[in-house]
Motif scaffolding. Structure first.
Motif, short mmCIF file in Angstrom:
data_model
loop_
_atom_site.label_atom_id
_atom_site.label_comp_id
_atom_site.label_asym_id
_atom_site.label_seq_id
_atom_site.Cartn_x
_atom_site.Cartn_y
_atom_site.Cartn_z
N LEU A 183 0.87 -1.14 -0.08
CA LEU A 183 -0.10 -0.15 0.10
C LEU A 183 1.02 1.43 0.01
O LEU A 183 0.27 2.19 -0.22
CB LEU A 183 -0.84 -0.03 1.34
CG LEU A 183 -2.04 -1.00 1.20
CD1 LEU A 183 -2.76 -1.02 2.53
CD2 LEU A 183 -3.09 -0.81 0.09
N ARG A 184 2.17 1.08 0.05
CA ARG A 184 3.00 2.20 0.20
C ARG A 184 4.15 1.69 -0.73
O ARG A 184 5.40 1.83 -0.24
CB ARG A 184 3.45 2.63 1.72
CG ARG A 184 4.21 4.21 1.56
CD ARG A 184 3.02 5.20 1.66
NE ARG A 184 3.86 6.44 1.82
CZ ARG A 184 4.36 7.23 1.09
NH1 ARG A 184 3.89 6.87 -0.22
NH2 ARG A 184 4.84 8.56 1.45
N PRO A 185 3.99 1.58 -2.10
CA PRO A 185 5.23 0.80 -2.49
C PRO A 185 6.01 1.93 -3.37
O PRO A 185 6.29 2.39 -4.52
CB PRO A 185 4.49 0.36 -4.10
CG PRO A 185 3.37 1.33 -4.00
CD PRO A 185 2.88 1.60 -2.87
N VAL A 186 6.95 2.82 -2.30
CA VAL A 186 7.82 3.69 -2.96
C VAL A 186 9.07 3.39 -2.31
O VAL A 186 9.37 2.47 -1.34
CB VAL A 186 7.18 5.20 -2.31
CG1 VAL A 186 5.96 5.60 -2.76
CG2 VAL A 186 6.97 5.23 -0.75
N LEU A 187 10.35 4.18 -2.86
CA LEU A 187 11.60 3.97 -2.47
C LEU A 187 11.90 4.60 -1.12
O LEU A 187 11.45 5.96 -0.96
CB LEU A 187 12.44 4.69 -3.60
CG LEU A 187 13.89 4.16 -3.80
CD1 LEU A 187 13.93 2.68 -4.29
CD2 LEU A 187 14.53 4.85 -4.85
N PRO A 188 12.47 3.96 -0.22
CA PRO A 188 12.72 4.43 1.10
C PRO A 188 13.38 5.89 1.22
O PRO A 188 13.12 6.80 1.85
CB PRO A 188 13.23 3.40 1.93
CG PRO A 188 12.71 2.22 1.15
CD PRO A 188 12.45 2.47 -0.03
N SER A 189 14.35 5.80 0.09
CA SER A 189 15.20 7.10 0.26
C SER A 189 14.86 8.17 -0.58
O SER A 189 15.32 9.43 -0.46
CB SER A 189 16.87 6.31 -0.38
OG SER A 189 16.72 6.00 -1.80
N ASP A 190 13.68 7.68 -1.42
CA ASP A 190 13.05 9.00 -2.12
C ASP A 190 11.52 8.67 -2.59
O ASP A 190 11.20 7.96 -3.53
CB ASP A 190 13.93 9.03 -3.70
CG ASP A 190 13.73 10.06 -4.57
OD1 ASP A 190 12.38 10.82 -4.05
OD2 ASP A 190 14.03 10.22 -5.71
N PRO A 191 10.81 8.80 -1.52
CA PRO A 191 9.40 8.61 -1.85
C PRO A 191 8.67 9.12 -2.85
O PRO A 191 7.32 9.19 -3.09
CB PRO A 191 9.05 8.95 -0.20
CG PRO A 191 9.74 9.96 0.18
CD PRO A 191 11.32 9.73 -0.37
N ARG A 192 9.37 10.29 -3.69
CA ARG A 192 8.68 10.47 -4.79
C ARG A 192 8.64 9.47 -6.03
O ARG A 192 8.01 9.84 -7.02
CB ARG A 192 9.29 11.94 -5.38
CG ARG A 192 9.50 12.94 -4.45
CD ARG A 192 10.40 13.99 -4.79
NE ARG A 192 11.89 13.51 -5.20
CZ ARG A 192 13.21 14.03 -5.83
NH1 ARG A 192 12.52 15.31 -6.47
NH2 ARG A 192 13.99 13.61 -6.02
N ARG A 193 9.40 8.46 -5.72
CA ARG A 193 9.56 7.50 -6.92
C ARG A 193 8.91 6.09 -6.44
O ARG A 193 9.13 5.86 -5.31
CB ARG A 193 10.91 7.30 -7.45
CG ARG A 193 11.44 8.50 -8.14
CD ARG A 193 12.90 8.60 -8.49
NE ARG A 193 13.29 9.36 -9.50
CZ ARG A 193 13.65 10.65 -9.16
NH1 ARG A 193 13.69 10.99 -7.98
NH2 ARG A 193 13.90 11.35 -10.41
#
Length: 461
Positions: A183-193
């Motif tokens: 439900l939150r499939p983003v990159l930990p270091s860059d949550p814009r991606r």
């Protein structure tokens, strides 16, 4: 369906603008949508559930257009094409809608006729988790037929009708394609991606830039197959392929590092909150959702050794050992001690390499999806548990709850270019579920133009 998978011209400028296989897929999708639009049952509208990978946002490789995006492209995105930020994905969606205008028009007409559409996220279109991308998709359909976009729903995880059907894409049960936080499939270091899985990295770095190399069939390919492929590429082609592979391994090691640290812990907390909101919005038990999440396989990129095994370092090592053994046997004729020492060292290295290969296990996730699918019905009771992902249609009966697991197969079709790992043709299958006298019934059908839907007998497990 993988719409947009042909748009790879940033890394392969010589790729054809449209393949015959892609055109066949589009034509048959349009025909299927028209068939059901014109044929209701008992006067009731249809609800079409697409079980993931409608669009191949991950596999596309399209150039950055100045002025179209705000998120500054990374070096990787300049090399491989637009990435996974929301504005990058919007640019990709525009291109897909232009390239597959007939399919988008058919979807719009289907919805405008009073039917509805549910889009379940898969691993290739995980970027649908961005709200602006969902809005843009609805607007694109409404541009073809007024009000069509209002009849579109996005399923962030799965689609469920109690005691009737549970639909999920299935990539969360495949360690090479899963995400830590569905439900939150983003990159930990860059949550814009969006987060990119192990398979996503290889697809962008190696498969798409290499002419003739498909994304399927590698589990059945031998070292000899790859050797033949390399010979057909020529010396420069082999060098370029090796360079891409090395860059992919470096990117995967960087991905492994993403799974540790404060950023990953914060993301886990955000996912817990997202799960609570998801449960409340759909009136589902948070405990049931956590039980479902517990069935998922953690990404292979969490651990370094399985990650390296996944890129088949073992096959490279065994091939190198074989070549060195051949060279050592030749040396032994002129320098017996040197040759004997080399052979002894190789004899010690060969068993670990062989054991590592066995430890990797099969790449094909069909068995994992089947096993998890039969366990899903204990958490979310349903007559039919439906998944996709593998592109291999099958039916499995045997759940203690009396449920049937069905894999839908696939519609995506790659046009062979030179050598490619062996793949099966697309099944062009779909499942029709309805209530008959209050009991759920299903028909597994294959689409064939001009005959229309016909009964399909898939592999049963």
């Amino acid at each position: 369906m993988h719409l947009g998978s042909e748009l790879v011209h940033h890394v392969r400028p010589g790729a054809p603008p449209r393949s015959r296989a892609g055109q066949r897929r589009d034509d048959e999708l349009v025909a299927l949508l028209g068939w059901y639009r014109e044929r209701r049952r008992d006067g009731r509208p249809w609800r079409l559930v697409i079980a993931g990978d409608l669009i191949d946002f991950t596999g596309m490789s399209v150039p950055v257009v100045p002025g179209e995006i705000e998120t500054h492209p990374t070096e990787e995105e300049r090399r491989h094409g637009l990435g996974s930020a929301a504005d990058h994905t919007l640019a990709k969606l525009r291109l897909v809608a232009e390239h597959h205008a007939e399919v988008f028009r058919a979807l719009a007409r289907f919805c405008a006729a009073g039917n509805s559409l549910v889009v379940v996220r898969g691993n290739h279109d995980v970027d649908f988790h961005w709200p602006p991308v969902q809005r843009a998709f609805r607007e694109l359909l409404s541009a073809h037929a007024e009000g069509a976009g209002e009849r579109v729903e996005f399923a962030d995880w799965f689609y469920y009708e109690e005691n009737v059907v549970f639909v999920e894409h299935g990539h969360q049960y495949d360690a090479y394609c899963s995400h830590d936080h569905v439900l939150r499939p983003v990159l930990p270091s860059d949550p814009r991606r969006s987060y990119r899985s192990f398979a996503d990295v290889l697809l962008r770095y190696v498969v798409r830039p290499t002419r003739g190399l498909g994304e399927a069939g590698h589990d059945e390919a031998s070292a000899l197959d790859y050797l033949r492929f390399g010979l057909r590429l020529g010396a420069r082609g082999v060098f370029d392929l090796g360079r891409r592979f090395a860059l992919a391994v470096a990117a995967l090691v960087a991905l492994w590092r993403e799974h540790a640290g404060a950023a990953a812990a914060r993301l886990a907390s955000e996912h817990e909150r997202a799960l609570a909101r998801f449960a409340e919005a759909r009136r589902l038990s948070p405990l049931a959702l956590r039980a479902l999440a517990a069935l998922q396989r953690p990404p292979v990129a969490r651990r370094l050794l399985p990650l390296l095994a996944g890129v088949m370092i073992d096959r490279v090592a065994l091939a190198a050992i074989g070549l060195l053994a051949l060279a050592s046997s030749l040396v032994a004729a002129y320098a017996p001690r040197l040759g004997a020492g080399s052979l002894a060292a190789l004899a010690l290295l060969a068993p670990p390499a062989w054991l590592w290969r066995r430890a990797r296990g099969p790449i094909d996730p069909s068995a994992a999806l089947r096993e998890r699918g039969l366990r899903v019905s204990a958490i979310f009771p349903a007559a039919f548990v439906v998944m996709g992902h593998t592109h291999l249609p099958e039916v499995c009966r045997g759940s203690p709850e009396g449920s049937t697991y069905i894999n839908l197969g696939g519609w995506a079709d790659e046009e062979p270019e030179g050598w490619a790992p062996p793949t099966k043709p697309p099944s062009r299958t779909h499942l029709v579920v309805q209530l008959v006298d209050g009991a759920p019934r299903a028909e597994f059908l294959r689409w064939s133009s001009p005959e229309g839907p016909t009964r399909f007998g898939p592999r049963e497990a």
